[in-house]
Design an enzyme around this catalytic site. Structure first.
Site, PDB file in Angstrom:
ATOM      1  N   ASP A 137       0.414  -1.345  -0.155  1.00  0.00           N
ATOM      2  CA  ASP A 137      -0.116   0.441   0.070  1.00  0.00           C
ATOM      3  C   ASP A 137       0.639   1.260  -0.011  1.00  0.00           C
ATOM      4  OD1 ASP A 137      -2.490   1.374  -0.453  1.00  0.00           O
ATOM      5  OD2 ASP A 137      -2.319   1.123   2.395  1.00  0.00           O
ATOM      6  N   HIS A 144      -3.331  14.328   0.880  1.00  0.00           N
ATOM      7  CA  HIS A 144      -3.194  13.362   1.583  1.00  0.00           C
ATOM      8  C   HIS A 144      -2.332  13.287   2.979  1.00  0.00           C
ATOM      9  CE1 HIS A 144      -4.743   9.959   3.905  1.00  0.00           C
ATOM     10  NE2 HIS A 144      -3.389   8.867   4.247  1.00  0.00           N
ATOM     11  N   ARG A 153       2.559  17.419  12.400  1.00  0.00           N
ATOM     12  CA  ARG A 153       3.595  18.545  12.435  1.00  0.00           C
ATOM     13  C   ARG A 153       3.182  19.582  11.793  1.00  0.00           C
ATOM     14  NH1 ARG A 153       4.629  13.034  10.602  1.00  0.00           N
ATOM     15  NH2 ARG A 153       4.543  13.760   8.723  1.00  0.00           N
ATOM     16  N   GLU A 209     -10.895   4.420   3.598  1.00  0.00           N
ATOM     17  CA  GLU A 209      -9.181   5.017   2.818  1.00  0.00           C
ATOM     18  C   GLU A 209      -9.805   4.952   1.142  1.00  0.00           C
ATOM     19  OE1 GLU A 209      -5.466   3.959   4.275  1.00  0.00           O
ATOM     20  OE2 GLU A 209      -5.227   5.731   5.619  1.00  0.00           O
ATOM     21  N   GLU A 211      -9.060   4.578  -2.398  1.00  0.00           N
ATOM     22  CA  GLU A 211      -8.281   4.169  -3.333  1.00  0.00           C
ATOM     23  C   GLU A 211      -8.231   3.066  -4.171  1.00  0.00           C
ATOM     24  OE1 GLU A 211      -4.589   2.765  -0.345  1.00  0.00           O
ATOM     25  OE2 GLU A 211      -5.243   3.201   1.096  1.00  0.00           O
ATOM     26  N   ASP A 243      -8.944   0.604   1.725  1.00  0.00           N
ATOM     27  CA  ASP A 243      -8.041   0.642   3.082  1.00  0.00           C
ATOM     28  C   ASP A 243      -8.235   1.177   4.310  1.00  0.00           C
ATOM     29  OD1 ASP A 243      -5.761  -0.594   3.799  1.00  0.00           O
ATOM     30  OD2 ASP A 243      -4.508   0.942   3.634  1.00  0.00           O
ATOM     31  N   GLN A 250      -3.291   2.864  14.855  1.00  0.00           N
ATOM     32  CA  GLN A 250      -2.313   2.975  14.231  1.00  0.00           C
ATOM     33  C   GLN A 250      -1.364   4.078  15.489  1.00  0.00           C
ATOM     34  OE1 GLN A 250      -3.608   4.741  10.774  1.00  0.00           O
ATOM     35  NE2 GLN A 250      -1.942   4.920   9.748  1.00  0.00           N
ATOM     36  N   LYS A 263      -3.844  -1.836  10.035  1.00  0.00           N
ATOM     37  CA  LYS A 263      -4.726  -1.555   8.548  1.00  0.00           C
ATOM     38  C   LYS A 263      -4.936  -3.796   7.903  1.00  0.00           C
ATOM     39  CE  LYS A 263      -3.374   2.583   7.250  1.00  0.00           C
ATOM     40  NZ  LYS A 263      -4.055   3.710   6.570  1.00  0.00           N
ATOM     41  N   THR A 370      -4.121   6.555   0.102  1.00  0.00           N
ATOM     42  CA  THR A 370      -5.836   7.730   0.007  1.00  0.00           C
ATOM     43  C   THR A 370      -5.333   8.389  -0.901  1.00  0.00           C
ATOM     44  OG1 THR A 370      -5.905   7.195   2.432  1.00  0.00           O
ATOM     45  CG2 THR A 370      -7.090   9.099   1.285  1.00  0.00           C
TER      46      THR A 370
HETATM   47 CA    CA Z   1      -4.107   2.943   2.880  1.00  0.00          CA
END
Ligand code: CA
Length: 438
Positions: A137, A144, A153, A209, A211, A243, A250, A263, A370
Site C-alpha cells: 500500500d 493526503h 507536524r 481510505e 484508494e 483500506d 495506528q 490496517k 488515500t
Molecule cells: Ca492506505
C-alpha cells in the site's frame, strides 16, 4: 501501447444487451471489465465480463464456439476460475481478447448464441476476482500526505522523502475481501486521552481510505527491476480499494516501523477489474510537481509517464447509517476525490516496488494510498475530513460522525467521464460495520 485509442473505445459502439439497472451505465461495450462469479446452476466460480445488466460467462462462450482458437485457449487456461492466469498473459493476447469481446457484444441485436452465455447480474454472486498473494500500500497523494502530516507536524507536514519516492509499506493480502463483505470492528492497543499506558479494546477511530487498486499482470524475475517505460505492459487493471484503518491503533503502534494491526484486519475491493486498455481515453498528465520538489531520480522519470501516466478517475464516497436506512434515505455522499490529483503514478509505483529487484507476480495488488484533492469535498478519509476526529461530518438525519459507527455502511463508487467518449464505471466497494468481538 496501452494508452492508444482504438476501435474498442469508439463512442459510436452500442450493445444490444439490456442496460436498465441503476449502475448499468458503468458497463457499456467500451468498458468490458473482468470478474468472477457463481450462480445457482454453477457453484464453482467462473470468469465473466460485465456488460449492461448482464455478465458474459466466458467459459460458456468458449463451449459455444464464440471465440477463435487463440482466445479460446487463453480463456481455457484459466480453468481454476481466478483471473490470475489471464493476467499473466502477454498484453497483445489480452488485447486480442478485448477486441473479440467488443466485436461479439456490439451491435443492436444480441444473437442467440451470445444471449445463451449471458447471466443477469442480479442473479450472479460476485466474488473476489483475483487470488491476491501480495499487497503493498502506497502513499501517493500530496494532499493526503499534507493533511495527515499536519495533524502530527503542523509546521512540517511533508517529510522530504515524499518528493523523491512513492512511499509504501507491505500490507496484508490474506484479509482482502470483496464488495459487501461485513467489516468487523477490530480490537487493538491504543492510548486514551491523557493516559500513558494503552488500553486493549474495540477501536474508537474506525476510518475508510478511498484508494485505487492496481493489479500486476505479467511479473518480473527476481533481481530484474521493471523499468518505468515498461511498467505499462505489466499492469493488468484496476479496482476500487477501501483500506479500512483504525486510527487510534495506528497512532500507538506505527512508530518506528509503520502500520501493522491498524490496517491488516480487512481491506475491501470492488468485484470488477477494469483493464488499463479500457482506461486509454482517460489518461492524463499526472499532478504537477511542487516548485520546491527536487529533480526526480532517473528511474522514476519517463517522458511518456509525465505526459500520460495519470488516470482521470472520479470517486464518490457515501455513508448510510442505520437510522438513514430506517428512514429509507439514500446513501449520503461525503467526498468526491479525483485520482488525477495523485502525485505519483501507478506506473511509478510498480517501477519503484521492483527497483531493488523484488519480484511481483500476476495478481499482486498495489494500493494507491488515500486519494485526496485540494478542496474540502475531495478528502478521501475521515481523518482528513474531521481534522483528526475533531470536526464531525453531519448526516441528513442530523447524526454526526467523526469516525465510523457500528451499523454504518460505507460505499465507494468510481467512474471515468470525458467529452467525446462513453463513460465507464468500476462498480461498488461496500462494507457494513459490525460490532467488535471481544
Ligand atoms: Ca492506505
Amino acid at each position: 501501447m496501452s494508452d492508444v485509442i482504438n476501435e474498442t473505445h469508439d463512442p459510436r459502439l452500442k450493445s444490444g444487451v439490456p442496460c436498465n439497472l441503476a449502475d448499468s451505465w458503468s458497463f457499456p461495450v467500451q468498458n468490458l471489465p473482468f470478474g468472477r462469479f457463481t450462480t445457482r446452476q454453477h457453484l464453482s466460480p467462473r470468469l465473466g465480463v460485465a456488460i449492461g445488466d448482464f455478465v458474459l460467462d466466458l467459459k460458456e462462450a468458449v463451449l459455444r464456439g464464440l471465440f477463435e482458437r487463440r482466445v479460446a485457449s487463453l480463456i481455457s487456461s484459466c480453468s481454476d476460475g481466478w483471473l490470475n492466469s489471464l493476467m499473466s498473459q502477454d498484453v497483445s493476447l489480452i488485447r486480442e481478447l478485448r477486441l473479440a469481446l467488443s466485436i461479439m457484444l456490439r451491435g443492436d441485436v444480441v444473437n442467440d448464441r451470445v444471449a445463451s452465455c449471458l447471466v443477469k447480474r442480479t442473479e450472479a454472486t460476485l466474488h473476489k476476482p483475483v487470488d491476491i498473494r501480495n499487497f503493498s500500500d502506497f502513499f501517493t497523494s500530496i494532499h493526503h500526505a499534507q493533511n495527515s502530516g499536519k495533524l502530527k507536524r503542523p509546521d512540517n507536514p511533508l517529510l522530504p522523502n515524499f518528493h523523491t519516492l512513492p512511499v509504501a509499506y507491505h500490507g496484508r493480502a490474506s484479509t482482502v475481501c470483496v464488495d459487501g463483505t461485513p467489516v468487523r470492528r477490530p480490537c487493538g492497543q491504543f492510548l486514551l486521552p491523557g493516559k500513558v499506558h494503552p488500553t486493549f479494546g474495540p477501536t474508537r477511530a474506525l476510518d475508510l481510505e478511498c484508494e485505487l487498486a492496481s493489479y500486476v499482470g505479467s511479473g518480473n524475475m527476481l533481481g530484474q527491476p521493471i523499468r518505468l517505460a515498461e511498467a505499462e505492459q505489466r499492469l493488468f487493471g484496476f479496482s476500487i480499494l477501501n483500506d479500512w484503518s483504525a486510527r487510534d491503533i495506528q497512532n500507538w503502534e506505527s512508530t518506528p516501523l509503520g502500520p501493522f494491526l491498524a490496517k491488516s484486519f480487512q481491506s475491501t475491493v470492488s468485484p470488477w477489474v477494469v483493464t488499463l486498455e479500457a482506461l486509454a481515453p482517460f489518461r492524463v498528465a499526472p499532478a504537477s510537481r511542487t516548485p520546491d520538489a527536487p529533480r526526480m531520480l532517473t528511474y522514476l522519470h519517463d517522458t511518456n509517464d509525465r505526459a500520460r501516466g495519470g488516470l482521470d478517475i472520479q470517486f464518490e464516497v457515501s455513508i448510510l447509517s442505520d437510522l438513514m436506512k430506517n428512514k429509507k434515505l439514500a446513501p449520503h455522499p461525503i467526498a468526491k476525490p479525483k485520482f488525477r490529483d495523485q502525485y505519483w503514478t501507478v506506473f511509478q509505483m510498480l517501477a519503484h516496488q521492483t527497483s531493488n529487484g523484488c519480484t511481483v507476480i500476476p495478481g499482486d495488488l498495489l494500493g494507491s494510498g488515500t486519494v485526496s484533492g485540494s478542496t474540502e469535498a475531495e478528502l478521501g478519509c475521515l481523518l482528513e475530513m474531521t481534522r483528526g476526529g475533531t470536526l464531525p461530518v453531519s448526516l441528513p438525519t442530523g447524526e454526526q460522525r467523526t469516525y465510523l459507527q457500528d451499523g454504518d455502511e460505507l460505499s465507494i463508487t468510481a467512474g471515468c467521464h470525458k467529452e467525446g467518449f462513453v463513460s465507464i464505471g468500476f462498480g461498488n466497494c461496500r462494507g457494513s460495520i459490525k460490532p467488535a468481538v471481544h
